[in-house]
Scaffold this active site. Structure first.
Site, short mmCIF file in Angstrom:
data_model
loop_
_atom_site.label_atom_id
_atom_site.label_comp_id
_atom_site.label_asym_id
_atom_site.label_seq_id
_atom_site.Cartn_x
_atom_site.Cartn_y
_atom_site.Cartn_z
N LYS A 188 0.84 -1.21 0.00
CA LYS A 188 0.00 0.00 0.00
C LYS A 188 0.87 1.26 0.00
O LYS A 188 0.62 2.18 -0.76
CB LYS A 188 -0.91 0.05 1.25
CG LYS A 188 -1.90 -1.07 1.36
CD LYS A 188 -2.88 -0.86 2.51
CE LYS A 188 -2.22 -0.79 3.88
NZ LYS A 188 -1.57 -2.04 4.33
N ARG B 272 -9.16 1.22 9.43
CA ARG B 272 -8.66 -0.13 9.72
C ARG B 272 -9.63 -0.92 10.59
O ARG B 272 -9.37 -2.08 10.88
CB ARG B 272 -7.36 0.01 10.46
CG ARG B 272 -6.18 -0.68 9.75
CD ARG B 272 -4.98 -0.31 10.53
NE ARG B 272 -3.79 -1.01 10.31
CZ ARG B 272 -2.71 -0.46 9.77
NH1 ARG B 272 -2.76 0.73 9.24
NH2 ARG B 272 -1.59 -1.12 9.76
N ARG C 225 11.83 -6.14 5.14
CA ARG C 225 11.77 -4.70 4.82
C ARG C 225 12.78 -3.90 5.65
O ARG C 225 12.92 -4.10 6.84
CB ARG C 225 10.35 -4.19 5.10
CG ARG C 225 10.17 -2.72 4.85
CD ARG C 225 8.73 -2.37 4.64
NE ARG C 225 7.92 -2.52 5.85
CZ ARG C 225 6.63 -2.22 5.89
NH1 ARG C 225 6.00 -1.82 4.81
NH2 ARG C 225 5.96 -2.36 7.01
N ARG D 129 0.31 -8.80 13.50
CA ARG D 129 -0.31 -7.77 12.66
C ARG D 129 -1.20 -8.40 11.60
O ARG D 129 -2.25 -7.86 11.25
CB ARG D 129 0.78 -6.91 12.01
CG ARG D 129 1.46 -5.99 13.03
CD ARG D 129 2.73 -5.40 12.48
NE ARG D 129 2.50 -4.46 11.41
CZ ARG D 129 3.42 -4.10 10.51
NH1 ARG D 129 4.63 -4.64 10.56
NH2 ARG D 129 3.13 -3.24 9.58
P1 AMP Z 1 1.26 0.77 9.15
O1 AMP Z 1 2.51 1.50 8.85
O2 AMP Z 1 0.07 1.28 8.38
O3 AMP Z 1 1.42 -0.73 9.04
O4 AMP Z 1 0.91 1.07 10.68
C1 AMP Z 1 1.82 0.73 11.73
C2 AMP Z 1 1.07 0.63 13.04
O5 AMP Z 1 0.42 1.88 13.35
C3 AMP Z 1 -0.08 -0.38 13.06
O6 AMP Z 1 0.37 -1.71 13.33
C4 AMP Z 1 -0.95 0.17 14.18
O7 AMP Z 1 -0.38 -0.10 15.46
C5 AMP Z 1 -0.86 1.67 13.96
N1 AMP Z 1 -1.90 2.17 13.02
C6 AMP Z 1 -1.71 2.73 11.80
N2 AMP Z 1 -2.89 3.07 11.24
C7 AMP Z 1 -3.85 2.73 12.14
C8 AMP Z 1 -5.27 2.81 12.14
N3 AMP Z 1 -5.96 3.31 11.11
N4 AMP Z 1 -5.93 2.34 13.24
C9 AMP Z 1 -5.27 1.84 14.30
N5 AMP Z 1 -3.94 1.71 14.36
C10 AMP Z 1 -3.22 2.15 13.28
#
Ligand code: AMP
Length: 217
Positions: free
Chosen positions: A13, A88, A127, A171
């Protein structure tokens, strides 16, 4: 236009969003990036989010919604928005509709990127991110010429704490339980949702994403 990029962690993404956001008039809103920035800047939000993020859990909806509302209110009028990693959860998706409505906007397209779990695990655990210019590498598929160093700017590469293998598994479970149901939620609106295979060659994923966005506009 408002576009949501939906899909499991590691499906690409962020990479696709960065390509799309190069177009004039587009803003890339990644809640993950915004939370990491809040942590780097040692803000209250950063402190509140830290433990959830490191454990591979979701940050509470109320914190995320406040963050998104703040960012949307700062956008110049007419700016297209690309959400990456948001919404999310169902409550986040249900709250987004009225927030957009107050700004005379709506969700115009939901692009769902998909890939098998084994591909996601390899992508996430391999990564590495450059702390200087933000370029993303993968030790399995796209390593830098010199181990641990960015080819572009020479800065050391970092391995996100939540990309370690045990947290990656958590995750992916959280994605299945809390975010995947959003596909059904958005499928309820005809012609909104487009599914894209995220494990095709990069140029094909890019072309499908581009097509999905252009078709909606
Ligand atoms: P990402 O980089 O999008 O994978 O986000 C990293 C971490 O940030 C996730 O594993 C969550 O802990 C938190 N996070 C990011 N976006 C959200 C969201 N929309 N709702 C809740 N937690 C989020």
């Amino acid at each position: 236009m408002v576009v949501i990029l939906l899909g499991p962690p590691g499906v690409g993404k962020g990479t696709q969003a960065a390509v799309l956001a190069q177009r004039p008039g587009w803003t890339h809103l990644s809640t993950g990036d915004l939370l990491r920035e809040a942590r780097r800047n040692e803000t209250e939000l950063g402190a509140q989010a830290q433990a959830y993020m490191d454990a591979g859990q979701l940050v509470p909806d109320a914190l995320i919604l406040d963050l998104v509302k703040e960012k949307l209110s700062e956008l110049p009028e007419g700016q297209h928005v690309l959400f990456d990693g948001f919404p999310r959860t169902l409550p986040q998706a249900e709250a987004l509709g009225p927030v957009l409505e107050r700004l005379s906007r709506q969700v115009d397209r939901v692009l769902v990127l998909e890939a098998p779990p084994e591909v996601l695990v390899k992508r996430l655990s391999g990564r590495r991110t450059c702390g200087g210019c933000g370029r993303i590498y993968n030790v399995h598929f796209d390593p830098p010429s010199e181990e641990g160093i960015c080819d572009r700017c020479g800065t050391s590469l970092t391995h996100r704490k939540d990309d370690r293998e045990d947290t990656v598994a958590r995750r992916l479970e959280v994605y299945s339980a809390q975010t995947e149901p959003l596909i059904r939620y958005y499928e309820g609106s005809p012609a909104l949702l487009v599914r894209i295979q995220g494990d095709q060659p990069m140029d094909q994923v890019e072309a499908a994403v581009k097509h999905g966005v252009e078709e909606a506009g």
